[in-house]
Design an enzyme around this catalytic site. Structure first.
Site: not given
Ligand code: NDP
Ligand code: OXD
Length: 315
Positions: A230, A259, A278
């Site tokens: 993360r 994000e 991601h």
């Protein structure tokens, strides 16, 4: 209609909501499946007992007073951290599936091999019609931070490919086939001996900003840092500082504190950073709905759910 169970899906976009709704309806033909924010009928939401969710809308949980089971769409549950107080009286499960671990393993191996074989340099050279061979990089010592369902698969696969793997986790892990460490002191002393450091940690109060300037200062200037856990476990400003000062060779980042990453973020154009949006391991909707369904049936039969979260630890 009044006696039908109500289940809610609240995912990142309309396409995913529609696909999850279809898959869930196939698993539970008798149930009333609705998606959020499409469902605006508060009376229906008020009857909901189960939720499949990613990054919930702040209003959502308050609309579902009967909710008692939450299935995360991802392995990570940090998107639920703001709602921890409400969730502590419910069952909360994360997503676990062999495909998630395998895809992550492919991503990490791909990034390490690309680095060792100079893939980026050859792509640049091709655009400039430059014929210049490079000797593959030799260092093969890899530290895997986080030896959970995913981290263990990554570590096992790297070991199988001949890498010298060390693992680090909160609790000791015997019988892994490679050395394992726990505790901050052991982590810090190991970093000086690593060519690659791969972060596959969940975001919890204990791991937030764990990879800070001090910790990165223990890595060698030849080290490559890969973050697939993360974003907020890493101090990105400090990381860019280490790269700029030549204290770290390279970093591969798949996850970010915010994000999507802002278009004007300095990370985009940094020559020592490789960024991906991601995607290191993407949830398959059919598979996560299958886990939701298994857990819902377990609950109907009074059995404990699979992959429950330890609310005290945050993962
Ligand atoms: P698990 O919960 O199975 O494993 C977590 C691991 O982290 C465990 O080994 C745990 O230690 C360790 N850990 C947790 N807190 C600490 C701490 N304070 N110090 C040291 N070690 C700690 O998670 P998964 O393996 O399933 O997933 C890991 C993470 O990967 C997810 O939480 C998510 O953030 C990320 N992820 C990212 C994806 C992407 O596309 N980029 C896709 C999927 C997941 P212990 O074993 O002792 O409990
Ligand atoms: C996850 C993710 O946690 O996709 O599964 O990041």
């Amino acid at each position: 209609m009044s006696d039908r169970a109500v289940f809610v899906v609240a995912l990142a976009d309309a396409a995913r909501n529609a696909a999850a709704k279809r898959a869930m309806q196939a698993q539970f033909p008798e149930a009333h499946i609705v998606s959020f924010p499409d469902c605006t009928d508060d009376k229906v939401l008020a009857k909901a007992t189960a939720l499949l969710v990613w990054n919930p809308d702040p209003k959502l949980l308050a609309l579902m007073p009967k909710l008692d089971f939450v299935q995360s769409y991802g392995a990570g549950v940090d998107h639920l951290l703001p709602y921890w107080d409400q969730l502590s009286r419910m069952s909360v499960a994360r997503f676990v599936d062999p495909s998630l671990s395998e895809n992550m393993s492919h991503y990490v191996i791909n990034q390490i091999l690309n680095d060792q074989l100079h893939a980026t340099s050859y792509a640049d050279q091709q655009r400039q019609s430059v014929w210049r061979p490079h000797v593959p990089r030799e260092g093969n010592r890899v530290l895997v931070m986080g030896l959970g369902t995913i981290g263990q698969k990554v570590a096992d696969d790297l070991l199988g490919l001949g890498y010298q793997v060390t693992g680090w986790s909160r609790t000791p892990k015997p019988h892994t086939g490679y050395p394992t460490l726990s505790g901050l002191d052991a982590l810090q002393s190991s970093l000086a001996h690593m060519d690659y450091v791969v972060n596959i940690l969940p975001l919890t109060p204990d791991t937030r900003q764990l990879v800070n300037a001090h910790l990165m200062g223990k890595m060698t200037p030849d080290c490559c840092f890969i973050n697939v856990g993360r974003g907020a476990t890493v101090d990105t400003t400090a990381l860019i500082g280490q790269l700029d000062q030549g204290l770290l060779r390279k970093a591969v980042l798949d996850v970010f504190e915010r994000e999507p990453l802002a278009a004007d973020h300095p990370a985009w154009l940094h020559p020592k950073l490789v960024l991906t949006p991601h995607i290191a391991s993407i949830t398959n909707i059919e598979q996560v709905v299958a886990v939701f369904a298994e857990n819902q049936r377990r609950r109907d039969n009074g059995k404990p759910i699979l992959y429950g979260i330890d609310m005290a630890l945050g993962y």
